[in-house]
Design an enzyme around this catalytic site. Structure first.
Site, PDB file in Angstrom:
ATOM      1  NE  ARG A  68      -3.568   0.220   2.451  1.00  0.00           N
ATOM      2  CZ  ARG A  68      -4.059   0.576   3.641  1.00  0.00           C
ATOM      3  NH1 ARG A  68      -4.081  -0.272   4.634  1.00  0.00           N
ATOM      4  NH2 ARG A  68      -4.542   1.784   3.817  1.00  0.00           N
ATOM      5  CG  HIS A 117      -8.046   6.166  10.972  1.00  0.00           C
ATOM      6  ND1 HIS A 117      -9.034   5.751  10.106  1.00  0.00           N
ATOM      7  CD2 HIS A 117      -8.665   6.388  12.168  1.00  0.00           C
ATOM      8  CE1 HIS A 117     -10.214   5.736  10.749  1.00  0.00           C
ATOM      9  NE2 HIS A 117     -10.004   6.129  11.984  1.00  0.00           N
ATOM     10  CB  CYS A 148      13.545  -2.234  22.145  1.00  0.00           C
ATOM     11  SG  CYS A 148      12.194  -2.524  20.988  1.00  0.00           S
ATOM     12  CB  THR A 186     -16.044   9.053   5.028  1.00  0.00           C
ATOM     13  OG1 THR A 186     -16.018   8.043   6.053  1.00  0.00           O
ATOM     14  CG2 THR A 186     -16.963  10.197   5.444  1.00  0.00           C
ATOM     15  CB  SER A 187     -18.619   4.090   4.260  1.00  0.00           C
ATOM     16  OG  SER A 187     -17.618   3.757   5.192  1.00  0.00           O
ATOM     17  CB  ALA A 229     -14.708  13.975  -3.895  1.00  0.00           C
TER      18      ALA A 229
HETATM   19  P1  OAD Z   1     -14.829   3.397   2.865  1.00  0.00           P
HETATM   20  O1  OAD Z   1     -14.206   2.529   1.844  1.00  0.00           O
HETATM   21  O2  OAD Z   1     -15.608   2.753   3.965  1.00  0.00           O
HETATM   22  O3  OAD Z   1     -15.821   4.417   2.153  1.00  0.00           O
HETATM   23  C1  OAD Z   1     -15.425   5.139   1.012  1.00  0.00           C
HETATM   24  C2  OAD Z   1     -16.580   6.018   0.608  1.00  0.00           C
HETATM   25  O4  OAD Z   1     -16.157   6.846  -0.461  1.00  0.00           O
HETATM   26  C3  OAD Z   1     -17.826   5.272   0.123  1.00  0.00           C
HETATM   27  O5  OAD Z   1     -18.967   5.814   0.782  1.00  0.00           O
HETATM   28  C4  OAD Z   1     -17.864   5.548  -1.389  1.00  0.00           C
HETATM   29  O6  OAD Z   1     -19.196   5.660  -1.886  1.00  0.00           O
HETATM   30  C5  OAD Z   1     -17.158   6.893  -1.456  1.00  0.00           C
HETATM   31  N1  OAD Z   1     -16.478   7.192  -2.738  1.00  0.00           N
HETATM   32  C6  OAD Z   1     -15.783   6.347  -3.541  1.00  0.00           C
HETATM   33  N2  OAD Z   1     -15.251   7.011  -4.585  1.00  0.00           N
HETATM   34  C7  OAD Z   1     -15.616   8.314  -4.439  1.00  0.00           C
HETATM   35  C8  OAD Z   1     -15.384   9.510  -5.201  1.00  0.00           C
HETATM   36  N3  OAD Z   1     -14.646   9.492  -6.313  1.00  0.00           N
HETATM   37  N4  OAD Z   1     -15.913  10.663  -4.739  1.00  0.00           N
HETATM   38  C9  OAD Z   1     -16.668  10.688  -3.602  1.00  0.00           C
HETATM   39  N5  OAD Z   1     -16.909   9.602  -2.858  1.00  0.00           N
HETATM   40  C10 OAD Z   1     -16.394   8.433  -3.248  1.00  0.00           C
HETATM   41  O7  OAD Z   1     -13.668   4.339   3.435  1.00  0.00           O
HETATM   42  P2  OAD Z   1     -13.647   5.208   4.779  1.00  0.00           P
HETATM   43  O8  OAD Z   1     -14.984   5.780   5.075  1.00  0.00           O
HETATM   44  O9  OAD Z   1     -12.502   6.114   4.647  1.00  0.00           O
HETATM   45  O10 OAD Z   1      -9.638   2.544   8.872  1.00  0.00           O
HETATM   46  O11 OAD Z   1     -13.311   4.095   5.841  1.00  0.00           O
HETATM   47  C11 OAD Z   1     -13.045   4.471   7.155  1.00  0.00           C
HETATM   48  C12 OAD Z   1     -11.956   3.625   7.763  1.00  0.00           C
HETATM   49  O12 OAD Z   1     -12.267   2.246   7.557  1.00  0.00           O
HETATM   50  C13 OAD Z   1     -10.610   3.780   7.108  1.00  0.00           C
HETATM   51  O13 OAD Z   1      -9.891   4.891   7.599  1.00  0.00           O
HETATM   52  C14 OAD Z   1      -9.948   2.496   7.467  1.00  0.00           C
HETATM   53  C15 OAD Z   1     -11.050   1.537   7.186  1.00  0.00           C
HETATM   54  O14 OAD Z   1     -11.015   0.341   7.865  1.00  0.00           O
HETATM   55  C16 OAD Z   1      -8.512   2.001   9.338  1.00  0.00           C
HETATM   56  O15 OAD Z   1      -7.718   1.424   8.616  1.00  0.00           O
HETATM   57  C17 OAD Z   1      -8.347   2.167  10.814  1.00  0.00           C
END
Ligand code: OAD
Length: 245
Positions: A68, A117, A148, A186-187, A229
């Protein structure tokens, strides 16, 4: 709906934005929960993103994060990141709160970035929890802590771990004091970050979501703008820069 958001942004002294993986999707970095392309559709987070997983198989976890890190190094900020950096320059008090670990907001020019995060480009000692910048080239995978001798890990927050306290405090303070709060890509299902839009709303902010499609947050906010976005944010910025100045 976009007009109302723009009029709120025009008068806001304080703006906070919460971003998720969707903001980096147009840079070619996979999200987590999108069907087919999301990382959690292809990999099991319990095997890769928990302290227990690292204890069980540190090499697998290190190599997955190395993969990644490679994606992030090859990626560039997209128009969504750039528009948010430009929005910061025209807003007196602006906080960019991100769940992303890719560092693309800073690379786009954002200054006041709160990384909830962590950051995948940083490394820390698993046992001592301190950031490590250099380590001996012994060929071990993962490499060893120079102090360590314990295993090194990426400086990101895994499931079951608490968020960095300073970042969380900065995020909640920004959510409480802003007049406009944007959730971008974000979801909205991972806590505690998913609480921030509601904290902002309870504190009086106008809260809008920008996402490809309606998600967990969609019926609880003031405005929803659906689309990439990288298209919507530049449109908002262009409107702010041309109308009524
Ligand atoms: P997700 O993968 O859960 O959600 C991504 C969101 O972005 C979804 O709602 C999609 O519909 C939206 N999306 C995708 N492409 C897009 C675009 N071009 N424009 C606008 N929206 C778009 O990701 P996060 O919400 O970031 O945590 O997930 C939260 C956390 O879950 C992450 O930080 C990670 C993961 O497990 C850790 O690793 C601790």
């Amino acid at each position: 709906m976009i007009e109302l958001l723009i009029s709120h942004l025009r008068t806001a002294e304080s703006v906070a934005v919460l971003t998720g993986a969707g903001v980096s999707a147009e840079s070619g970095i996979p999200t987590f929960r999108d069907a087919q392309t999301g990382l959690w559709a292809r990999y099991d987070p319990h095997e890769l993103a928990t302290p227990e997983a690292f204890r069980r198989n540190p090499r697998l976890v290190w190599e997955w994060y190395a993969y990644r890190r490679g994606l992030v190094a090859a990626a560039a900020p997209n128009p969504a990141h750039l528009a948010l950096a430009a929005l910061e320059r025209r807003t007196p008090d602006f906080t960019l709160i991100t769940q992303n670990v890719d560092g693309l907001h800073r690379r786009a020019g954002s200054q006041n970035v709160v990384e909830l995060h962590g950051n995948i480009t940083r490394t820390k000692c698993f046992d001592e929890d301190v950031v490590v910048e250099r380590w001996p080239a012994t060929g071990d995978v993962p490499p060893c802590c120079p102090s360590c001798g314990g295993p090194l890990r990426p400086d990101v927050v895994w499931f079951g771990e608490t968020l960095p306290a300073a970042a969380w405090n900065a995020a909640t303070a920004a959510a409480r004091r802003c007049q406009v709060f944007l959730c971008v890509g974000t979801s909205g299902v991972v806590q505690p970050a998913a609480d921030l839009p509601f904290l902002a709303r309870r504190s009086g902010a106008y809260v809008a979501e920008i996402n490809l499609a309606p998600g967990a947050l969609h019926d609880q906010l003031d405005a929803q703008l659906y689309g990439p976005a990288g298209e919507i944010l530049p449109r908002i910025l262009a409107a702010l820069e041309t109308i009524g100045e």
